[in-house]
Design a protein around this motif. Structure first.
Motif, PDB file in Angstrom:
ATOM      1  N   SER A  70       0.828  -1.202   0.000  1.00  0.00           N
ATOM      2  CA  SER A  70       0.000   0.000   0.000  1.00  0.00           C
ATOM      3  C   SER A  70       0.868   1.259   0.000  1.00  0.00           C
ATOM      4  O   SER A  70       0.601   2.221  -0.740  1.00  0.00           O
ATOM      5  CB  SER A  70      -0.920  -0.016   1.222  1.00  0.00           C
ATOM      6  N   ALA A  71       1.915   1.244   0.795  1.00  0.00           N
ATOM      7  CA  ALA A  71       2.771   2.427   0.919  1.00  0.00           C
ATOM      8  C   ALA A  71       3.513   2.757  -0.371  1.00  0.00           C
ATOM      9  O   ALA A  71       3.850   3.918  -0.624  1.00  0.00           O
ATOM     10  CB  ALA A  71       3.777   2.219   2.051  1.00  0.00           C
ATOM     11  N   MET A  72       3.767   1.762  -1.208  1.00  0.00           N
ATOM     12  CA  MET A  72       4.593   1.950  -2.400  1.00  0.00           C
ATOM     13  C   MET A  72       3.837   2.507  -3.606  1.00  0.00           C
ATOM     14  O   MET A  72       4.441   2.861  -4.619  1.00  0.00           O
ATOM     15  CB  MET A  72       5.232   0.610  -2.799  1.00  0.00           C
ATOM     16  N   PHE A  73       2.529   2.634  -3.507  1.00  0.00           N
ATOM     17  CA  PHE A  73       1.718   2.960  -4.681  1.00  0.00           C
ATOM     18  C   PHE A  73       2.112   4.277  -5.346  1.00  0.00           C
ATOM     19  O   PHE A  73       2.406   4.329  -6.548  1.00  0.00           O
ATOM     20  CB  PHE A  73       0.235   2.969  -4.303  1.00  0.00           C
ATOM     21  N   TYR A  74       2.124   5.357  -4.584  1.00  0.00           N
ATOM     22  CA  TYR A  74       2.393   6.663  -5.191  1.00  0.00           C
ATOM     23  C   TYR A  74       3.833   6.779  -5.682  1.00  0.00           C
ATOM     24  O   TYR A  74       4.096   7.430  -6.703  1.00  0.00           O
ATOM     25  CB  TYR A  74       2.056   7.785  -4.206  1.00  0.00           C
ATOM     26  N   ARG A  75       4.750   6.140  -4.990  1.00  0.00           N
ATOM     27  CA  ARG A  75       6.126   6.132  -5.486  1.00  0.00           C
ATOM     28  C   ARG A  75       6.195   5.481  -6.865  1.00  0.00           C
ATOM     29  O   ARG A  75       6.914   5.956  -7.753  1.00  0.00           O
ATOM     30  CB  ARG A  75       7.057   5.396  -4.519  1.00  0.00           C
ATOM     31  N   MET A  76       5.456   4.384  -7.056  1.00  0.00           N
ATOM     32  CA  MET A  76       5.517   3.694  -8.342  1.00  0.00           C
ATOM     33  C   MET A  76       4.881   4.515  -9.459  1.00  0.00           C
ATOM     34  O   MET A  76       5.310   4.453 -10.608  1.00  0.00           O
ATOM     35  CB  MET A  76       4.863   2.312  -8.255  1.00  0.00           C
ATOM     36  N   LEU A  77       3.856   5.305  -9.139  1.00  0.00           N
ATOM     37  CA  LEU A  77       3.319   6.213 -10.148  1.00  0.00           C
ATOM     38  C   LEU A  77       4.384   7.225 -10.572  1.00  0.00           C
ATOM     39  O   LEU A  77       4.567   7.501 -11.761  1.00  0.00           O
ATOM     40  CB  LEU A  77       2.086   6.945  -9.603  1.00  0.00           C
ATOM     41  N   TRP A  78       5.108   7.739  -9.594  1.00  0.00           N
ATOM     42  CA  TRP A  78       6.202   8.673  -9.895  1.00  0.00           C
ATOM     43  C   TRP A  78       7.271   8.004 -10.756  1.00  0.00           C
ATOM     44  O   TRP A  78       7.723   8.564 -11.759  1.00  0.00           O
ATOM     45  CB  TRP A  78       6.795   9.189  -8.588  1.00  0.00           C
ATOM     46  N   MET A  79       7.667   6.805 -10.385  1.00  0.00           N
ATOM     47  CA  MET A  79       8.700   6.082 -11.134  1.00  0.00           C
ATOM     48  C   MET A  79       8.231   5.739 -12.556  1.00  0.00           C
ATOM     49  O   MET A  79       9.058   5.546 -13.448  1.00  0.00           O
ATOM     50  CB  MET A  79       9.099   4.799 -10.398  1.00  0.00           C
ATOM     51  N   SER A  80       6.917   5.677 -12.740  1.00  0.00           N
ATOM     52  CA  SER A  80       6.367   5.350 -14.054  1.00  0.00           C
ATOM     53  C   SER A  80       6.262   6.576 -14.961  1.00  0.00           C
ATOM     54  O   SER A  80       5.875   6.445 -16.123  1.00  0.00           O
ATOM     55  CB  SER A  80       4.980   4.715 -13.896  1.00  0.00           C
ATOM     56  N   GLY A  81       6.571   7.758 -14.410  1.00  0.00           N
ATOM     57  CA  GLY A  81       6.553   8.973 -15.225  1.00  0.00           C
ATOM     58  C   GLY A  81       5.412   9.923 -14.920  1.00  0.00           C
ATOM     59  O   GLY A  81       5.222  10.909 -15.639  1.00  0.00           O
ATOM     60  N   ILE A  82       4.631   9.649 -13.857  1.00  0.00           N
ATOM     61  CA  ILE A  82       3.547  10.539 -13.464  1.00  0.00           C
ATOM     62  C   ILE A  82       4.129  11.640 -12.571  1.00  0.00           C
ATOM     63  O   ILE A  82       4.614  11.359 -11.468  1.00  0.00           O
ATOM     64  CB  ILE A  82       2.438   9.766 -12.709  1.00  0.00           C
ATOM     65  N   THR A  83       4.072  12.878 -13.023  1.00  0.00           N
ATOM     66  CA  THR A  83       4.766  13.957 -12.300  1.00  0.00           C
ATOM     67  C   THR A  83       4.061  14.382 -11.013  1.00  0.00           C
ATOM     68  O   THR A  83       4.700  14.874 -10.091  1.00  0.00           O
ATOM     69  CB  THR A  83       4.932  15.191 -13.211  1.00  0.00           C
ATOM     70  N   SER A  84       2.738  14.198 -10.937  1.00  0.00           N
ATOM     71  CA  SER A  84       1.988  14.549  -9.720  1.00  0.00           C
ATOM     72  C   SER A  84       1.121  13.360  -9.312  1.00  0.00           C
ATOM     73  O   SER A  84      -0.102  13.337  -9.542  1.00  0.00           O
ATOM     74  CB  SER A  84       1.108  15.780  -9.961  1.00  0.00           C
ATOM     75  N   PRO A  85       1.741  12.339  -8.702  1.00  0.00           N
ATOM     76  CA  PRO A  85       1.022  11.087  -8.421  1.00  0.00           C
ATOM     77  C   PRO A  85      -0.249  11.258  -7.606  1.00  0.00           C
ATOM     78  O   PRO A  85      -1.258  10.605  -7.873  1.00  0.00           O
ATOM     79  CB  PRO A  85       2.062  10.247  -7.659  1.00  0.00           C
ATOM     80  N   ARG A  86      -0.246  12.160  -6.622  1.00  0.00           N
ATOM     81  CA  ARG A  86      -1.420  12.284  -5.751  1.00  0.00           C
ATOM     82  C   ARG A  86      -2.555  13.098  -6.383  1.00  0.00           C
ATOM     83  O   ARG A  86      -3.667  13.121  -5.863  1.00  0.00           O
ATOM     84  CB  ARG A  86      -1.004  12.841  -4.385  1.00  0.00           C
ATOM     85  N   ASP A  87      -2.264  13.752  -7.496  1.00  0.00           N
ATOM     86  CA  ASP A  87      -3.328  14.358  -8.298  1.00  0.00           C
ATOM     87  C   ASP A  87      -3.856  13.367  -9.337  1.00  0.00           C
ATOM     88  O   ASP A  87      -4.997  13.466  -9.780  1.00  0.00           O
ATOM     89  CB  ASP A  87      -2.803  15.607  -9.019  1.00  0.00           C
ATOM     90  N   PHE A  88      -3.012  12.431  -9.700  1.00  0.00           N
ATOM     91  CA  PHE A  88      -3.349  11.450 -10.738  1.00  0.00           C
ATOM     92  C   PHE A  88      -4.303  10.374 -10.222  1.00  0.00           C
ATOM     93  O   PHE A  88      -5.197   9.909 -10.942  1.00  0.00           O
ATOM     94  CB  PHE A  88      -2.059  10.804 -11.245  1.00  0.00           C
ATOM     95  N   ALA A  89      -4.108   9.949  -8.964  1.00  0.00           N
ATOM     96  CA  ALA A  89      -4.907   8.857  -8.388  1.00  0.00           C
ATOM     97  C   ALA A  89      -5.260   9.185  -6.945  1.00  0.00           C
ATOM     98  O   ALA A  89      -4.647  10.047  -6.316  1.00  0.00           O
ATOM     99  CB  ALA A  89      -4.136   7.542  -8.462  1.00  0.00           C
ATOM    100  N   THR A  90      -6.252   8.480  -6.420  1.00  0.00           N
ATOM    101  CA  THR A  90      -6.741   8.738  -5.063  1.00  0.00           C
ATOM    102  C   THR A  90      -6.433   7.563  -4.135  1.00  0.00           C
ATOM    103  O   THR A  90      -6.159   6.441  -4.590  1.00  0.00           O
ATOM    104  CB  THR A  90      -8.255   8.951  -5.065  1.00  0.00           C
ATOM    105  N   ASP A  91      -6.531   7.813  -2.832  1.00  0.00           N
ATOM    106  CA  ASP A  91      -6.377   6.732  -1.858  1.00  0.00           C
ATOM    107  C   ASP A  91      -7.448   5.662  -2.076  1.00  0.00           C
ATOM    108  O   ASP A  91      -7.179   4.465  -1.909  1.00  0.00           O
ATOM    109  CB  ASP A  91      -6.491   7.270  -0.428  1.00  0.00           C
TER     110      ASP A  91
END
Length: 236
Positions: A70-91
């Protein structure tokens, strides 16, 4: 002489397909709009979580896999090229995908595999890095009976596979003269169990390419399906 076989569960007896399907459903269109494969994202999320989980374990800071995942989710969005992970997806979206990990399905042939081995005199065990309730739920949901007393989770000892101490308690709990097998669809898993002393059975159903040149350990049995692996173990 008694005969025992210890199975890995997730990836071996259980497929990841339900998780990948959920990633596709929840985030697929948004990921594809960024030229990111949903399945490849899901795989990267799983694998990077496995790495952090293992690193925590070997540095004596063991955390349950679900917590790490669960903790790794937003980091992986960033590593995938998403510049603002917490705007891209929700909890809520993350939690829906994490929840799907509890709904994974058994692979085809699991019941046949267990039946073949038990009829040949093997006692069947499981050793998983997952939590006991979730992983036993995979069997219950599929209507496959598995005795809870033959189930072991790394959570109970705070040592994750492939640390050799994760395998030793089961191995040493069997009689010296008894036949002891470890079976998995991860070559790293079976090869580590072999170092402890288990005979090794490897199924290529998940990895396809075994990359055995990395591990310096040969298998006693190799097969493409779980029932075929069971038959070869019985013959051996």
């Amino acid at each position: 002489m008694g005969k025992h076989v210890v199975f890995d569960v997730v990836g071996t007896l259980v497929s990841y397909s339900a998780f990948y399907d959920c990633v596709e459903k929840v985030l697929g269109p948004k990921l594809l709009a960024q030229s990111i494969s949903p399945k490849l994202f899901g795989f990267a999320w799983l694998e990077s979580s496995e790495r952090e989980f293992t690193y925590l374990s070997i540095s004596s800071r063991y955390k349950p896999y679900k917590t790490v995942f669960s903790a790794m989710f937003y980091r992986m969005l960033w590593m995938s090229g998403i510049t603002s992970p917490r705007d891209f997806a929700t909890d809520a979206e993350r939690d829906e995908m994490v929840k799907s990990y509890s709904q994974l399905q058994l692979r085809e042939g699991v019941q046949e595999t267990f039946t073949l081995l038990r009829e040949a005199g093997f006692e069947v065990w499981c050793l998983t890095t997952g939590d006991q309730e979730r992983v036993l739920g995979y069997f219950k949901n599929a209507g496959v009976d598995f005795p809870q007393e033959n189930f072991r989770s790394c959570d109970s000892r705070g040592v994750a596979k492939p640390a050799l101490d994760a395998y030793r308690p089961l191995f040493e709990g069997f009689g010296v003269e008894e036949e002891k097998w470890f079976a998995a669809a991860h070559y790293w898993d079976v090869s580590a169990a072999k170092i402890v002393g288990f005979k090794g059975a490897y199924c290529s159903v998940y990895e396809k390419e075994d990359c055995k040149e990395l591990f310096d350990v040969d298998m006693d049995v190799m097969a493409d399906t779980l029932p075929e692996m069971a038959k070869k173990m019985i013959e051996a």
